[in-house]
Motif scaffolding. Structure first.
Motif, PDB file in Angstrom:
ATOM      1  N   UNK A   1     -10.605   0.400  15.096  1.00 22.83           N
ATOM      2  CA  UNK A   1     -11.706   0.801  14.130  1.00 22.83           C
ATOM      3  C   UNK A   1     -12.763   1.170  14.695  1.00 22.83           C
ATOM      4  N   UNK A   2     -13.516   1.879  13.908  1.00 24.37           N
ATOM      5  CA  UNK A   2     -14.604   2.741  14.461  1.00 24.37           C
ATOM      6  C   UNK A   2     -15.570   3.091  13.387  1.00 24.37           C
TER       7      UNK A   2
ATOM      8  N   UNK B   1     -13.323   4.439  10.254  1.00 24.43           N
ATOM      9  CA  UNK B   1     -12.100   5.086  10.469  1.00 24.43           C
ATOM     10  C   UNK B   1     -11.164   4.096  11.210  1.00 24.43           C
ATOM     11  N   UNK B   2      -9.929   4.151  11.020  1.00 21.69           N
ATOM     12  CA  UNK B   2      -9.051   3.099  11.614  1.00 21.69           C
ATOM     13  C   UNK B   2      -7.686   3.955  12.135  1.00 21.69           C
ATOM     14  N   UNK B   3      -7.745   3.803  13.592  1.00 20.28           N
ATOM     15  CA  UNK B   3      -6.552   4.618  13.812  1.00 20.28           C
ATOM     16  C   UNK B   3      -5.224   3.722  14.476  1.00 20.28           C
TER      17      UNK B   3
ATOM     18  N   UNK C   1      -2.722   9.634  12.366  1.00 20.54           N
ATOM     19  CA  UNK C   1      -2.330   8.313  11.944  1.00 20.54           C
ATOM     20  C   UNK C   1      -3.551   7.474  11.841  1.00 20.54           C
ATOM     21  N   UNK C   2      -4.325   7.921  11.093  1.00 19.82           N
ATOM     22  CA  UNK C   2      -5.670   7.292  10.871  1.00 19.82           C
ATOM     23  C   UNK C   2      -6.199   7.176   9.329  1.00 19.82           C
ATOM     24  N   UNK C   3      -6.614   6.184   8.802  1.00 19.42           N
ATOM     25  CA  UNK C   3      -7.103   6.030   7.545  1.00 19.42           C
ATOM     26  C   UNK C   3      -8.761   5.815   7.655  1.00 19.42           C
TER      27      UNK C   3
ATOM     28  N   UNK D   1      -6.352  -3.196   8.335  1.00 15.52           N
ATOM     29  CA  UNK D   1      -5.382  -4.223   8.112  1.00 15.52           C
ATOM     30  C   UNK D   1      -4.035  -2.976   7.916  1.00 15.52           C
ATOM     31  N   UNK D   2      -3.108  -3.389   8.487  1.00 13.40           N
ATOM     32  CA  UNK D   2      -1.631  -2.823   8.412  1.00 13.40           C
ATOM     33  C   UNK D   2      -0.761  -3.819   7.688  1.00 13.40           C
TER      34      UNK D   2
END
Length: 114
Positions: free
Chosen positions: A5-6, A20-22, A75-77, A95-96
């Motif tokens: 996360x960033x 952002x979450x990679x 592959x980021x949300x 979370x995934x």
């Protein structure tokens, strides 16, 4: 699966932030990516989720202000947070989820000052 996360930080009420979450690793089993948050003294709650079909869901408290979107090539949300309120202050967690599996990223602190 690893989630990085960033984003986050300090912003005044009414301002915007972008998280952002990679995701990396074996993502075959993953069918949704999302964000949760936990404010001090409260339980962790869902903020927004993006499924593999492209469907989205939001907490009522953030509808119309937050937008979750994919960056498929990375592959980021992403979570775009606009019109932030002091009550949005919390640690936000990526979370995934998949069939019988769940992964969490490290938290990132969002602080909204009044």
């Amino acid at each position: 699966v690893q989630l990085q996360a960033s984003g986050g930080g300090l912003v005044q009420a009414g301002g915007s932030l972008r998280l952002s979450c990679a995701a990396s690793g074996n993502l075959v089993s993953i069918n949704s990516l999302g964000w949760y948050r936990q404010a001090a003294g409260k339980v962790r709650e869902l903020v927004a989720v993006l499924s593999g079909t492209g469907a989205t869901d939001y907490a009522d408290s953030v509808k119309g202000r937050f937008t979750i979107s994919p960056d498929n090539y990375k592959n980021t949300v992403n979570l775009q947070m606009d019109s932030l309120k002091p009550e949005d202050t919390a640690v936000y967690y990526c979370n995934a989820q998949g069939d019988s599996v769940e992964y969490w990223g490290q938290g990132t602190l969002v602080t909204v000052s009044s």
